[in-house]
Design a protein around this motif. Structure first.
Motif, short mmCIF file in Angstrom:
data_model
loop_
_atom_site.label_atom_id
_atom_site.label_comp_id
_atom_site.label_asym_id
_atom_site.label_seq_id
_atom_site.Cartn_x
_atom_site.Cartn_y
_atom_site.Cartn_z
N LEU A 206 0.83 -1.22 0.00
CA LEU A 206 0.00 0.00 0.00
C LEU A 206 0.86 1.26 0.00
N GLN A 207 2.03 1.16 0.62
CA GLN A 207 2.93 2.32 0.63
C GLN A 207 3.66 2.48 -0.71
N GLY A 208 3.57 1.46 -1.56
CA GLY A 208 4.24 1.53 -2.87
C GLY A 208 5.67 1.03 -2.83
N ILE A 209 6.02 0.27 -1.78
CA ILE A 209 7.38 -0.29 -1.66
C ILE A 209 7.46 -1.55 -2.54
N ASP A 210 8.61 -1.76 -3.16
CA ASP A 210 8.75 -2.90 -4.08
C ASP A 210 8.85 -4.21 -3.28
N ILE A 211 7.70 -4.85 -3.10
CA ILE A 211 7.72 -6.06 -2.25
C ILE A 211 8.33 -7.26 -2.98
N ASP A 212 8.35 -7.23 -4.31
CA ASP A 212 9.01 -8.33 -5.03
C ASP A 212 10.51 -8.31 -4.74
N ASP A 213 11.09 -7.12 -4.74
CA ASP A 213 12.52 -7.01 -4.44
C ASP A 213 12.81 -7.40 -2.99
N PHE A 214 11.91 -7.00 -2.12
CA PHE A 214 12.06 -7.32 -0.69
C PHE A 214 12.09 -8.85 -0.52
N LEU A 215 11.14 -9.52 -1.16
CA LEU A 215 11.08 -10.98 -1.05
C LEU A 215 12.26 -11.64 -1.76
N ALA A 216 12.69 -11.02 -2.88
CA ALA A 216 13.84 -11.59 -3.62
C ALA A 216 15.10 -11.54 -2.75
N GLY A 217 15.27 -10.45 -2.00
CA GLY A 217 16.44 -10.33 -1.11
C GLY A 217 16.40 -11.42 -0.05
N ALA A 218 15.21 -11.65 0.51
CA ALA A 218 15.08 -12.69 1.54
C ALA A 218 15.32 -14.07 0.94
N ALA A 219 14.82 -14.28 -0.30
CA ALA A 219 14.99 -15.58 -0.95
C ALA A 219 16.47 -15.84 -1.22
N ALA A 220 17.19 -14.78 -1.64
CA ALA A 220 18.62 -14.94 -1.91
C ALA A 220 19.35 -15.34 -0.63
N MET A 221 18.99 -14.70 0.47
CA MET A 221 19.65 -15.04 1.75
C MET A 221 19.24 -16.43 2.21
N ASP A 222 17.99 -16.78 1.96
CA ASP A 222 17.52 -18.12 2.31
C ASP A 222 18.40 -19.17 1.63
N GLU A 223 18.62 -18.96 0.35
CA GLU A 223 19.45 -19.87 -0.46
C GLU A 223 20.88 -19.94 0.12
N GLU A 224 21.45 -18.77 0.36
CA GLU A 224 22.82 -18.70 0.88
C GLU A 224 22.97 -19.45 2.20
N THR A 225 21.96 -19.28 3.05
CA THR A 225 22.11 -19.80 4.42
C THR A 225 21.60 -21.24 4.55
N ARG A 226 21.35 -21.88 3.41
CA ARG A 226 21.09 -23.32 3.43
C ARG A 226 22.37 -24.11 3.17
N LYS A 227 23.47 -23.39 2.88
CA LYS A 227 24.74 -24.09 2.61
C LYS A 227 25.20 -24.82 3.87
N ALA A 228 25.68 -26.02 3.66
CA ALA A 228 26.07 -26.82 4.84
C ALA A 228 27.43 -26.42 5.41
N ASP A 229 28.19 -25.63 4.65
CA ASP A 229 29.53 -25.28 5.09
C ASP A 229 29.52 -24.07 6.03
N ALA A 230 29.85 -24.33 7.28
CA ALA A 230 29.79 -23.25 8.28
C ALA A 230 30.74 -22.09 7.94
N GLY A 231 31.76 -22.38 7.14
CA GLY A 231 32.73 -21.32 6.80
C GLY A 231 32.15 -20.28 5.87
N THR A 232 31.20 -20.67 5.02
CA THR A 232 30.68 -19.70 4.06
C THR A 232 29.23 -19.34 4.32
N ASN A 233 28.61 -19.97 5.29
CA ASN A 233 27.20 -19.70 5.58
C ASN A 233 27.14 -18.57 6.63
N ALA A 234 26.71 -17.38 6.17
CA ALA A 234 26.75 -16.19 7.05
C ALA A 234 25.91 -16.37 8.31
#
Ligand code: PA5
Length: 434
Positions: A206-234
């Motif tokens: 309703l405020q006109g904020i780009d919610i697709d981008d907001f969700l895309a950012g979260a999805a990218a982090m979701d993907e990143e933080t599913r990595k099993a390697d503790a060294g690269t998983n933020a």
């Protein structure tokens, strides 16, 4: 971090389940969402986007055809903090002026109503947000709002939208009052992680904020933080750092200092996410543990002038988290002195503070983002959500319930019942009739 001795000795029972970290298992998050979950998300997402388009186009309007110009969000805790953070960080060009009832302080309610003004009420869309649909503070805010609409001779229902669990008291009330729209709040979404659900997305759209981008950012982090390697998983690294800092017992508080005005509410947001998720008295096996990490913070460099003396020289009962934003402003940079801009000053203060803390043996974590936009905010929120779940897994507690908050709600309801009973008796007594 991997316990190589145990790995070599074959003591890791099921390497697919996680990675050995010290003596602990970091459980892998569930794999990709199921189709059922996706459907539960995509349906309401399409509906809320369409609703926002109709509000902006005047197709959904106040009685009499006036376009909505204001939003009044009534909610508390997880049902308000996410929208408040998103508004603060990204709402600078908002298509509707947003106001909040996030407390029952009568003076605060009066001030917000005065800001909207009696004539503004007719152009105000009220979002009532409550997963349980029965939270007393939210109910109180809604009753106050309805009274204001009644006093102005306006139909409250024709200005209201409910975001709530199916079958809740609020859900039923919305039907009775003929609310303009209802959006579901799924039972499996916790209040403090609801900013990516209808709770955060309806007001943001309703405020006109780009919610697709907001969700895309979260999805990218979701993907990143599913990595099993503790060294690269933020998220794993964050959880491990919290664990190491507080000896796995929450012995150190988390002090959060974003160096950016628009992220000042991020400290408050983390207060809820971390403390409500991790502050638990029992572990998953029923042992008494009294776990948790206390969080407090504000923003740099402003609050350096309040915090850094204590942080550098006071009790070392904390670790600091700095959030650095690389981009200073959208327009041209101005040199404040030869070669230095305001953004350089901000960077200088962050680095200076971090160094001062380091020199006195205080630990810190720095998280850097390029700029504050819907994508990076989505990433940042998802990073901390996942880190909280990893930390809970490290210390074997349930991050997804909140018996303490619910006990507080019950105690408040008992007090209100008692107050009503006493008032009833006083009014019934003829001595008090006057
Ligand atoms: O995270 C939580 O569960 C809480 O902070 C809730 O969001 C808060 O108590 C409000 O609850 P409700 O949405 O049911 O009104």
């Amino acid at each position: 971090f991997v316990d190589l001795q145990k790995l070599e000795a074959g003591e890791i029972a099921n390497p697919d389940e996680g990675r050995m970290v010290g003596h602990y298992w970091l459980r892998k998050p569930e794999l990709a969402p199921t189709d059922e979950l996706r459907a539960a998300i995509t349906g309401p997402l399409a509906a809320l986007k369409e609703f926002a388009v109709k509000v902006h186009g005047g197709e959904v309007a106040a009685p009499g055809g006036e376009r909505f110009e204001n939003l009044l969000l009534i909610g508390i805790g997880g049902s308000a903090l996410g929208p408040q953070l998103v508004n603060d960080a990204l709402g600078h060009d908002s298509q509707l002026n947003i106001h909040f009832f996030d407390n029952t302080d009568p003076a605060g309610i009066d001030r917000t109503l005065a800001e909207i003004g009696q004539t503004g009420l007719s152009r105000t869309l009220v979002l009532v947000v409550s997963k349980s649909g029965g939270t007393p503070e939210t109910r109180n805010g809604m009753v106050e709002a309805k009274a204001a609409y009644d006093a102005a001779g306006l139909d409250f229902g024709k200005h209201a939208v409910a975001i709530t669990g199916e079958g809740s008291k609020l859900d039923k009330f919305a039907d009775e009052e003929g609310f303009l729209a209802k959006f579901p709040m799924e039972d499996w979404v916790g209040g403090r992680t609801s900013v990516m659900s209808t709770v955060g997305l309806v007001p943001a759209a309703l405020q006109g904020i780009d919610i697709d981008d907001f969700l895309a950012g979260a999805a990218a982090m979701d993907e990143e933080t599913r990595k099993a390697d503790a060294g690269t998983n933020a998220a794993m690294r964050l959880a491990l750092a919290w664990h190491a800092a507080g000896n796995g017992k929450g012995e150190k508080d988390m002090v959060v200092l974003p160096y950016k005005d628009s992220l000042v509410l991020f400290s408050k947001y983390l207060q809820q996410l971390v403390m409500e998720s991790l502050g638990k008295s029992e572990d998953l096996d029923g042992n008494t543990v009294h776990q948790g990490i206390a969080v407090y913070g504000n923003k740099g460099s402003t609050d350096q002038h309040a915090y850094v003396q204590q942080l550098r020289d006071g009790v070392p009962n904390f670790f600091a988290t700095f959030i650095e934003v690389r981009k200073g402003r959208d327009g041209d940079t101005i040199e404040v002195e030869p070669g230095n801009t305001s953004a350089d000053y901000l960077q200088g203060f962050l680095r200076g503070t971090r160094k001062a803390l380091y020199e006195s043996g205080r630990k810190s974590i720095t998280i850097s983002i390029g700029e504050v936009n819907p994508f990076t905010l989505g990433m940042l929120i998802a990073l901390f959500e996942r880190a909280v779940s990893f930390y809970a897994s490290l210390v074997n507690i349930n991050a997804y319930h909140q018996p303490g908050v619910e006990a507080g709600k019950k105690a408040a309801a008992t007090f209100l019942d008692l107050l009503n009973a006493v008032r009833g008796r006083l009014t019934a007594d003829p001595k008090n009739a006057a």
